[in-house]
Design a protein around this motif. Sequence first.
Motif, PDB file in Angstrom:
ATOM      1  N   MET A  54      33.419  22.651  37.341  1.00  0.00           N
ATOM      2  CA  MET A  54      33.675  23.477  36.179  1.00  0.00           C
ATOM      3  C   MET A  54      32.675  24.618  35.950  1.00  0.00           C
ATOM      4  O   MET A  54      31.634  24.258  35.872  1.00  0.00           O
ATOM      5  N   ILE A  55      33.202  25.839  35.618  1.00  0.00           N
ATOM      6  CA  ILE A  55      32.213  26.627  35.433  1.00  0.00           C
ATOM      7  C   ILE A  55      31.679  26.733  33.914  1.00  0.00           C
ATOM      8  O   ILE A  55      32.480  26.461  33.041  1.00  0.00           O
ATOM      9  N   SER A  56      30.445  27.216  33.751  1.00  0.00           N
ATOM     10  CA  SER A  56      29.705  26.816  32.332  1.00  0.00           C
ATOM     11  C   SER A  56      30.031  28.179  31.603  1.00  0.00           C
ATOM     12  O   SER A  56      30.296  29.067  32.039  1.00  0.00           O
ATOM     13  N   ARG A  57      30.064  27.730  30.304  1.00  0.00           N
ATOM     14  CA  ARG A  57      30.265  29.111  29.346  1.00  0.00           C
ATOM     15  C   ARG A  57      29.275  30.039  29.588  1.00  0.00           C
ATOM     16  O   ARG A  57      29.646  31.283  29.498  1.00  0.00           O
ATOM     17  N   SER A  58      28.017  29.754  30.031  1.00  0.00           N
ATOM     18  CA  SER A  58      26.888  30.913  29.997  1.00  0.00           C
ATOM     19  C   SER A  58      27.449  31.764  31.381  1.00  0.00           C
ATOM     20  O   SER A  58      26.965  32.848  31.329  1.00  0.00           O
ATOM     21  N   THR A  59      27.958  30.974  32.528  1.00  0.00           N
ATOM     22  CA  THR A  59      28.198  32.000  33.779  1.00  0.00           C
ATOM     23  C   THR A  59      29.531  32.838  33.043  1.00  0.00           C
ATOM     24  O   THR A  59      29.560  33.978  33.561  1.00  0.00           O
ATOM     25  N   ILE A  60      30.587  32.364  32.300  1.00  0.00           N
ATOM     26  CA  ILE A  60      31.380  33.417  31.855  1.00  0.00           C
ATOM     27  C   ILE A  60      30.726  34.318  31.125  1.00  0.00           C
ATOM     28  O   ILE A  60      31.235  35.517  31.250  1.00  0.00           O
ATOM     29  N   THR A  97      36.810  31.864  42.518  1.00  0.00           N
ATOM     30  CA  THR A  97      37.047  30.496  42.926  1.00  0.00           C
ATOM     31  C   THR A  97      37.653  29.656  41.849  1.00  0.00           C
ATOM     32  O   THR A  97      38.338  28.612  41.843  1.00  0.00           O
ATOM     33  N   TYR A  98      37.123  29.639  40.580  1.00  0.00           N
ATOM     34  CA  TYR A  98      37.383  28.998  39.331  1.00  0.00           C
ATOM     35  C   TYR A  98      38.682  29.474  38.616  1.00  0.00           C
ATOM     36  O   TYR A  98      38.867  28.870  37.773  1.00  0.00           O
ATOM     37  N   SER A 140      35.611  39.046  45.209  1.00  0.00           N
ATOM     38  CA  SER A 140      35.251  37.830  44.515  1.00  0.00           C
ATOM     39  C   SER A 140      34.163  38.318  43.579  1.00  0.00           C
ATOM     40  O   SER A 140      33.145  38.986  43.887  1.00  0.00           O
ATOM     41  N   VAL A 141      34.128  38.044  42.341  1.00  0.00           N
ATOM     42  CA  VAL A 141      33.081  38.208  41.493  1.00  0.00           C
ATOM     43  C   VAL A 141      32.299  36.971  41.010  1.00  0.00           C
ATOM     44  O   VAL A 141      31.609  36.563  39.897  1.00  0.00           O
ATOM     45  N   ASP A 142      32.477  35.852  41.950  1.00  0.00           N
ATOM     46  CA  ASP A 142      31.946  34.711  41.726  1.00  0.00           C
ATOM     47  C   ASP A 142      30.269  34.548  41.775  1.00  0.00           C
ATOM     48  O   ASP A 142      29.952  35.585  42.441  1.00  0.00           O
ATOM     49  N   ASP A 143      29.375  34.045  40.913  1.00  0.00           N
ATOM     50  CA  ASP A 143      28.139  34.126  40.962  1.00  0.00           C
ATOM     51  C   ASP A 143      27.607  33.314  42.117  1.00  0.00           C
ATOM     52  O   ASP A 143      28.011  32.251  42.308  1.00  0.00           O
ATOM     53  N   PRO A 144      26.465  33.688  42.510  1.00  0.00           N
ATOM     54  CA  PRO A 144      26.207  33.069  43.677  1.00  0.00           C
ATOM     55  C   PRO A 144      25.470  31.542  43.685  1.00  0.00           C
ATOM     56  O   PRO A 144      25.462  30.896  44.423  1.00  0.00           O
ATOM     57  N   GLU A 145      24.982  31.384  42.187  1.00  0.00           N
ATOM     58  CA  GLU A 145      24.639  29.951  41.762  1.00  0.00           C
ATOM     59  C   GLU A 145      25.937  29.099  41.651  1.00  0.00           C
ATOM     60  O   GLU A 145      25.747  27.926  41.832  1.00  0.00           O
ATOM     61  N   ASP A 146      27.012  29.753  41.610  1.00  0.00           N
ATOM     62  CA  ASP A 146      28.268  28.822  41.726  1.00  0.00           C
ATOM     63  C   ASP A 146      29.079  28.608  42.778  1.00  0.00           C
ATOM     64  O   ASP A 146      30.160  28.037  42.719  1.00  0.00           O
ATOM     65  N   ALA A 147      28.783  29.562  43.637  1.00  0.00           N
ATOM     66  CA  ALA A 147      29.674  29.605  44.967  1.00  0.00           C
ATOM     67  C   ALA A 147      28.948  29.952  46.106  1.00  0.00           C
ATOM     68  O   ALA A 147      27.668  30.340  46.210  1.00  0.00           O
ATOM     69  N   THR A 148      29.690  29.596  47.335  1.00  0.00           N
ATOM     70  CA  THR A 148      28.839  30.158  48.518  1.00  0.00           C
ATOM     71  C   THR A 148      29.759  30.745  49.579  1.00  0.00           C
ATOM     72  O   THR A 148      31.255  30.641  48.923  1.00  0.00           O
ATOM     73  N   GLU A 149      29.533  31.364  50.616  1.00  0.00           N
ATOM     74  CA  GLU A 149      30.611  31.648  51.537  1.00  0.00           C
ATOM     75  C   GLU A 149      31.519  30.942  51.783  1.00  0.00           C
ATOM     76  O   GLU A 149      32.789  31.072  51.998  1.00  0.00           O
ATOM     77  N   ASP A 150      30.996  29.773  52.233  1.00  0.00           N
ATOM     78  CA  ASP A 150      31.881  28.534  52.746  1.00  0.00           C
ATOM     79  C   ASP A 150      33.053  28.135  51.392  1.00  0.00           C
ATOM     80  O   ASP A 150      34.491  27.966  51.861  1.00  0.00           O
ATOM     81  N   ILE A 210      38.580  39.282  52.399  1.00  0.00           N
ATOM     82  CA  ILE A 210      37.854  38.690  51.073  1.00  0.00           C
ATOM     83  C   ILE A 210      36.490  39.221  51.192  1.00  0.00           C
ATOM     84  O   ILE A 210      35.833  39.099  52.465  1.00  0.00           O
ATOM     85  N   VAL A 211      35.990  39.660  50.074  1.00  0.00           N
ATOM     86  CA  VAL A 211      34.858  40.422  50.111  1.00  0.00           C
ATOM     87  C   VAL A 211      33.956  39.858  48.873  1.00  0.00           C
ATOM     88  O   VAL A 211      34.778  39.268  47.852  1.00  0.00           O
ATOM     89  N   TRP A 212      32.680  39.770  48.775  1.00  0.00           N
ATOM     90  CA  TRP A 212      32.033  38.964  47.753  1.00  0.00           C
ATOM     91  C   TRP A 212      31.142  40.162  47.010  1.00  0.00           C
ATOM     92  O   TRP A 212      30.227  40.744  47.431  1.00  0.00           O
ATOM     93  N   ASP A 213      31.362  40.328  45.817  1.00  0.00           N
ATOM     94  CA  ASP A 213      30.683  41.459  45.246  1.00  0.00           C
ATOM     95  C   ASP A 213      29.483  40.396  44.247  1.00  0.00           C
ATOM     96  O   ASP A 213      29.629  40.395  43.014  1.00  0.00           O
ATOM     97  N   LYS A 214      28.437  39.942  44.923  1.00  0.00           N
ATOM     98  CA  LYS A 214      27.536  38.868  44.345  1.00  0.00           C
ATOM     99  C   LYS A 214      26.689  39.867  43.052  1.00  0.00           C
ATOM    100  O   LYS A 214      26.453  38.982  42.112  1.00  0.00           O
ATOM    101  N   ASP A 215      26.530  41.138  43.016  1.00  0.00           N
ATOM    102  CA  ASP A 215      25.712  41.418  42.306  1.00  0.00           C
ATOM    103  C   ASP A 215      26.314  42.400  41.394  1.00  0.00           C
ATOM    104  O   ASP A 215      25.888  42.980  40.411  1.00  0.00           O
ATOM    105  N   LYS A 216      27.562  42.271  41.467  1.00  0.00           N
ATOM    106  CA  LYS A 216      28.987  42.720  40.487  1.00  0.00           C
ATOM    107  C   LYS A 216      28.775  44.377  40.423  1.00  0.00           C
ATOM    108  O   LYS A 216      29.154  45.092  39.566  1.00  0.00           O
ATOM    109  N   ALA A 217      28.415  45.062  41.489  1.00  0.00           N
ATOM    110  CA  ALA A 217      28.186  46.392  41.732  1.00  0.00           C
ATOM    111  C   ALA A 217      29.623  46.991  41.575  1.00  0.00           C
ATOM    112  O   ALA A 217      30.029  47.791  40.842  1.00  0.00           O
TER     113      ALA A 217
END
Length: 191
Positions: free
Chosen positions: A1-7, A83-84, A112-122, A137-144
């Motif tokens: 479950m994703i945390s409120r702070s991550t949202i 992913t959530y 993907s806009v998943d935060d790196p602390e909440d997701a992995t490439e896998d 599928i690409v990952w926008d880790k830094d939200k650029a």
Amino acid sequence: MISRSTIFRTAALCASVALSVASLGCGGSTAEAGGGATETGANQGGLVGQKAPEIAAAAVTGEGPKTLAEASGKVVILDFWATYCAPCKKSFPKYQEMVEELGSDVAVIAVSVDDPEDATEDKLKKFAEETGVKFSIVWDKDKATAGKYSPPKMPTSFIIDKDGNVKHVHAGYESGEEAKIADEVKALLGK
């Protein structure tokens, strides 16, 4: 479950205005997700009719273009997801069906806009596998990239024409949304 702070972190990075947790939700109903109506230019930062900003995200998996430059000459569904997000699990297979039906003149690039602390490439690869998609599928880790588009909720899809201009925006996803998007894509393809 994703945390409120991550949202809240995601909202701060991805939106140019303060959004409530409810509007960031990934619910599938109109009340929860705001439906899937095409947004007007005023509602999504004025990108409709403008050149789509280029993508700056790490390639994770999938076939096809990973940037808008690589997709030049194609109609692109640029989909911001996480992913959530339960509606993302419903939209992905529908986008794959569209690509298979409409052919090589259409590309889906899922950002993907998943935060790196909440997701992995896998985890991202597993999401793609579980939903049966083969598109990029690409990952926008830094939200650029998300910062350039300011998607108001997950998922948000930007429909981009062959010349690289944003033509439609769909914030949220509910069953039947794929028919609207398919009609828009077909019109841009001249079908």
